[in-house]
Enzyme design. Structure first.
Site, mmCIF file in Angstrom:
data_model
loop_
_atom_site.group_PDB
_atom_site.id
_atom_site.type_symbol
_atom_site.label_atom_id
_atom_site.label_comp_id
_atom_site.label_asym_id
_atom_site.label_seq_id
_atom_site.Cartn_x
_atom_site.Cartn_y
_atom_site.Cartn_z
ATOM 1 N N ASP A 36 0.836 -1.192 0.000
ATOM 2 C CA ASP A 36 0.000 0.000 0.000
ATOM 3 C C ASP A 36 0.879 1.254 0.000
ATOM 4 O O ASP A 36 2.042 1.199 0.404
ATOM 5 C CB ASP A 36 -0.899 0.027 1.243
ATOM 6 C CG ASP A 36 -1.844 -1.165 1.285
ATOM 7 O OD1 ASP A 36 -2.123 -1.727 0.214
ATOM 8 O OD2 ASP A 36 -2.277 -1.527 2.396
HETATM 9 N N1 URA Z 1 -1.188 -5.927 3.996
HETATM 10 C C1 URA Z 1 -1.689 -4.670 3.931
HETATM 11 O O1 URA Z 1 -2.757 -4.395 4.482
HETATM 12 N N2 URA Z 1 -0.998 -3.746 3.237
HETATM 13 C C2 URA Z 1 0.177 -3.995 2.641
HETATM 14 O O2 URA Z 1 0.768 -3.083 2.033
HETATM 15 C C3 URA Z 1 0.687 -5.299 2.737
HETATM 16 C C4 URA Z 1 -0.006 -6.250 3.414
#
Ligand code: URA
Length: 242
Positions: free
Chosen positions: A103
Site C-alpha cells: 500500500d
Molecule cells: N497488507 C496490507 O494491508 N498492506 C500492505 O501493504 C501489505 C499487506
C-alpha cells in the site's frame, strides 16, 4: 549487439549516458578502451567494464528496494510518485515492474523485475512465499485475538484468511506478522476484523530476502546478487504453479 544497447539491456546506463561514458574513456571491451558507443560487442563472450565494474549479461534484472512512505507500487501513475520513479530512467523502458504490491503508506522490502514468468510463479498461491511485516496497531492485540488471527479470520467480503502468525511485543500494540498469501490490504483488513487498526506497516522480508540483510536505507535500491537470484529461481520452481 551495439555497446550502448548492451549497457541499456543490462540496465547499467541509458544510451545517452553510454555515449558520454565512451567519449570520456570509461568503457573497456576486452581490456581496450572503446570510445564509440555503437561499437559491436558479443554479449556472451566479451569482457565489458563500465566505470571500473565488470558488466555481466543477464537477460533479466532483479532489484530489491526499500520502499518509502507515500510512494505507490505501480509502474506508472498520473498523480502519484511510483516506485519506478525512484529508479533510474532506463528501468521503466526495460519493463521493470513490482513483484507484488504494498500500500502507499506501507514501507519496506519490494522486489522488482522484468521477468514476468518468475514474478507470476513467486506470487502463485501454491508457492506460499513467506512475507513478514513489522506492525503497530491502534489498540493492543490480546492473546485471544492473536489466536483468532492465527487460525484464520473472516474478512468483510467473506474471505477466510489462511493460517498466519502474529508475534506480539511490548503491550501487544506492535509485533511481527507472517503471511503466506497476499490479498488486497490483507493485514489492514485482518486487524479491522478484530476491531483494531493498523497504524504502521513495514515489510521486512519476502522469501529469503530480508530488509536487514539488504543493507538498504529507506528509498534506496540495489541489484540482487547471484545467490539471491538463484534462490528465487529455486522457489519459482515450474512444478509448483497453479
Ligand atoms: N497488507 C496490507 O494491508 N498492506 C500492505 O501493504 C501489505 C499487506
Amino acid at each position: 549487439m551495439r555497446l550502448d544497447k548492451f549497457l541499456s539491456v543490462c540496465a547499467v546506463a541509458s544510451r545517452t549516458e553510454s555515449k558520454r561514458a565512451a567519449r570520456c574513456g570509461e568503457i573497456l571491451v576486452n581490456g581496450v578502451c572503446v570510445r564509440a558507443s555503437d561499437f559491436a560487442v558479443d554479449s556472451e563472450r566479451d569482457v565489458i567494464v563500465f566505470r571500473g565494474e565488470r558488466v555481466v549479461y543477464r537477460k533479466y534484472t532483479y532489484i530489491i528496494l526499500n520502499k518509502p512512505d507515500g510512494v505507490v507500487s505501480a509502474t506508472d501513475d498520473p498523480r502519484e510518485k511510483t516506485v519506478l520513479d525512484i529508479l533510474p530512467e532506463q528501468f521503466s523502458k526495460k519493463g521493470i515492474f513490482p513483484c507484488g504490491r504494498l500500500d502507499k503508506n506501507t514501507v519496506g522490502l519490494m522486489l522488482l523485475t522484468d521477468n514476468g514468468e518468475l514474478a507470476h510463479r513467486l506470487l502463485a498461491p501454491k508457492n506460499h512465499v513467506e512475507k513478514k511485516y513489522r506492525f503497530r496497531s491502534k489498540f493492543p492485540v490480546s492473546e485471544a485475538d492473536a489466536k483468532r488471527f492465527e487460525a484464520g479470520l473472516t474478512l468483510e467480503d467473506g474471505y477466510v484468511t489462511k493460517p498466519a502468525k502474529i508475534e506480539l511485543m511490548g503491550d501487544g500494540s506492535e509485533g511481527i506478522i507472517t503471511l503466506h498469501e497476499g490479498k488486497y490490504h490483507q493485514i489492514k483488513r485482518m486487524l479491522d476484523a478484530l476491531g483494531n487498526k493498523i497504524t504502521y506497516l513495514e515489510r521486512i522480508s519476502f522469501a529469503h530476502l530480508t530488509l536487514e540483510d539488504s543493507g538498504l536505507s529507506r528509498g534506496e535500491w540495489r541489484y540482487l546478487n547471484e545467490d539471491e537470484i538463484a534462490e528465487l529461481e529455486k522457489i519459482a520452481d515450474t512444478s509448483k504453479v497453479s
